[in-house]
Design a protein around this motif. Structure first.
Motif, mmCIF file in Angstrom:
data_model
loop_
_atom_site.group_PDB
_atom_site.id
_atom_site.type_symbol
_atom_site.label_atom_id
_atom_site.label_comp_id
_atom_site.label_asym_id
_atom_site.label_seq_id
_atom_site.Cartn_x
_atom_site.Cartn_y
_atom_site.Cartn_z
ATOM 1 N N ILE A 125 52.517 28.490 44.662
ATOM 2 C CA ILE A 125 51.183 28.906 45.234
ATOM 3 C C ILE A 125 50.035 29.166 44.116
ATOM 4 C CG2 ILE A 125 50.181 30.903 46.424
ATOM 5 C CD1 ILE A 125 52.769 30.932 48.135
ATOM 6 N N ALA A 126 50.429 29.748 42.833
ATOM 7 C CA ALA A 126 49.681 30.083 41.857
ATOM 8 C C ALA A 126 49.024 28.659 41.199
ATOM 9 C CB ALA A 126 50.413 30.812 40.737
ATOM 10 N N LEU A 127 49.931 27.363 41.221
ATOM 11 C CA LEU A 127 49.416 26.328 40.746
ATOM 12 C C LEU A 127 48.774 25.444 41.896
ATOM 13 C CD1 LEU A 127 52.604 25.228 38.705
ATOM 14 C CD2 LEU A 127 50.353 26.253 37.777
ATOM 15 N N THR A 128 48.831 25.764 43.170
ATOM 16 C CA THR A 128 48.209 24.868 44.034
ATOM 17 C C THR A 128 47.482 25.537 44.938
ATOM 18 O OG1 THR A 128 50.061 25.117 45.784
ATOM 19 C CG2 THR A 128 50.526 23.124 44.039
ATOM 20 N N HIS A 129 47.588 26.738 45.180
ATOM 21 C CA HIS A 129 46.412 27.388 45.979
ATOM 22 C C HIS A 129 46.004 28.646 45.524
ATOM 23 C CE1 HIS A 129 49.433 25.078 48.628
ATOM 24 N NE2 HIS A 129 48.574 25.222 49.689
ATOM 25 N N GLN A 130 45.441 28.593 44.633
ATOM 26 C CA GLN A 130 44.844 29.515 43.722
ATOM 27 C C GLN A 130 44.012 30.531 44.438
ATOM 28 O OE1 GLN A 130 42.857 26.954 40.909
ATOM 29 N NE2 GLN A 130 44.667 26.773 39.736
ATOM 30 N N ASP A 131 43.387 30.294 45.614
ATOM 31 C CA ASP A 131 42.591 31.396 46.172
ATOM 32 C C ASP A 131 43.516 31.811 47.169
ATOM 33 O OD1 ASP A 131 43.133 28.823 47.862
ATOM 34 O OD2 ASP A 131 40.890 29.013 48.568
ATOM 35 N N TYR A 132 44.712 31.586 47.371
ATOM 36 C CA TYR A 132 45.455 32.113 48.555
ATOM 37 C C TYR A 132 46.159 33.507 48.032
ATOM 38 C CZ TYR A 132 49.421 32.529 51.902
ATOM 39 O OH TYR A 132 50.307 32.676 52.677
ATOM 40 N N ASP A 133 46.280 34.597 49.141
ATOM 41 C CA ASP A 133 46.572 35.788 48.826
ATOM 42 C C ASP A 133 48.061 35.685 49.135
ATOM 43 O OD1 ASP A 133 47.328 38.326 48.418
ATOM 44 O OD2 ASP A 133 45.631 39.101 49.502
ATOM 45 N N LEU A 134 48.985 36.042 48.337
ATOM 46 C CA LEU A 134 50.479 36.044 48.843
ATOM 47 C C LEU A 134 50.809 37.194 49.791
ATOM 48 C CD1 LEU A 134 53.089 34.306 48.317
ATOM 49 C CD2 LEU A 134 53.618 35.701 46.688
ATOM 50 N N SER A 135 49.980 38.128 49.744
ATOM 51 C CA SER A 135 50.338 39.146 50.840
ATOM 52 C C SER A 135 49.860 38.807 52.226
ATOM 53 C CB SER A 135 49.684 40.361 50.376
ATOM 54 O OG SER A 135 48.221 40.309 50.714
ATOM 55 N N ASP A 136 49.094 37.552 52.312
ATOM 56 C CA ASP A 136 48.756 37.101 53.759
ATOM 57 C C ASP A 136 50.043 36.419 54.354
ATOM 58 O OD1 ASP A 136 46.351 38.152 53.490
ATOM 59 O OD2 ASP A 136 45.348 36.204 52.716
ATOM 60 N N SER A 137 50.847 35.907 53.500
ATOM 61 C CA SER A 137 51.865 35.254 53.939
ATOM 62 C C SER A 137 52.910 35.919 55.089
ATOM 63 C CB SER A 137 52.877 34.783 52.772
ATOM 64 O OG SER A 137 53.841 34.052 53.308
ATOM 65 N N ALA A 138 52.983 37.074 54.821
ATOM 66 C CA ALA A 138 53.813 38.146 55.770
ATOM 67 C C ALA A 138 53.244 38.046 56.861
ATOM 68 C CB ALA A 138 54.079 39.338 55.098
ATOM 69 N N SER A 139 52.170 38.083 57.155
ATOM 70 C CA SER A 139 51.381 38.038 58.367
ATOM 71 C C SER A 139 51.413 36.947 59.165
ATOM 72 C CB SER A 139 49.878 39.028 58.568
ATOM 73 O OG SER A 139 49.294 38.175 57.594
ATOM 74 N N SER A 140 51.065 35.773 58.369
ATOM 75 C CA SER A 140 51.304 34.788 59.094
ATOM 76 C C SER A 140 52.464 34.052 59.382
ATOM 77 C CB SER A 140 50.419 33.452 58.102
ATOM 78 O OG SER A 140 51.475 33.235 56.862
ATOM 79 N N HIS A 141 53.846 34.600 58.909
ATOM 80 C CA HIS A 141 55.105 34.275 59.389
ATOM 81 C C HIS A 141 55.579 35.065 60.136
ATOM 82 C CE1 HIS A 141 54.283 31.588 55.746
ATOM 83 N NE2 HIS A 141 55.097 30.851 56.456
ATOM 84 N N GLN A 142 54.892 36.068 60.790
ATOM 85 C CA GLN A 142 55.505 37.174 61.720
ATOM 86 C C GLN A 142 56.036 36.604 62.833
ATOM 87 O OE1 GLN A 142 52.720 40.282 62.606
ATOM 88 N NE2 GLN A 142 54.648 41.613 63.321
ATOM 89 N N ALA A 143 55.374 35.663 63.525
ATOM 90 C CA ALA A 143 56.003 35.141 64.571
ATOM 91 C C ALA A 143 57.164 34.362 64.235
ATOM 92 C CB ALA A 143 55.019 34.245 65.436
#
Length: 77
Positions: free
Chosen positions: A26-44
């Motif tokens: 993620i650091a290399l390919t999605h530099q603008d992505y906040d990893l903490s957002d991953s939890a909420s996007s995967h809740q379902a």
């Protein structure tokens, strides 16, 4: 103090290896992505897995794949 079983220790080690690789990717390919957002996007997805709903889990997994990697988002010439 409770000791981890061998299986729990192995699971924790695997989790840490996957998490490290994911953070690097993620650091290399999605530099603008906040990893903490991953939890909420995967809740379902997590809820579907925990409830044993394989059909919903598969659907949620497909929906969570980055669009640029989805076959229906690829343009063919």
């Amino acid at each position: 103090m409770q000791q981890n079983t061998c299986a729990e220790t192995m699971r924790d080690q695997q989790y840490k290896q996957i998490l490290y690789s994911l953070r690097v990717y993620i650091a290399l390919t999605h530099q603008d992505y906040d990893l903490s957002d991953s939890a909420s996007s995967h809740q379902a997805l997590v809820q579907a897995i925990c409830s044993g709903n394989a059909v919903m889990a598969a659907e949620q997994a497909r929906d969570n794949i980055t669009p640029m990697f989805r076959s229906d988002a690829l343009q063919t010439n």
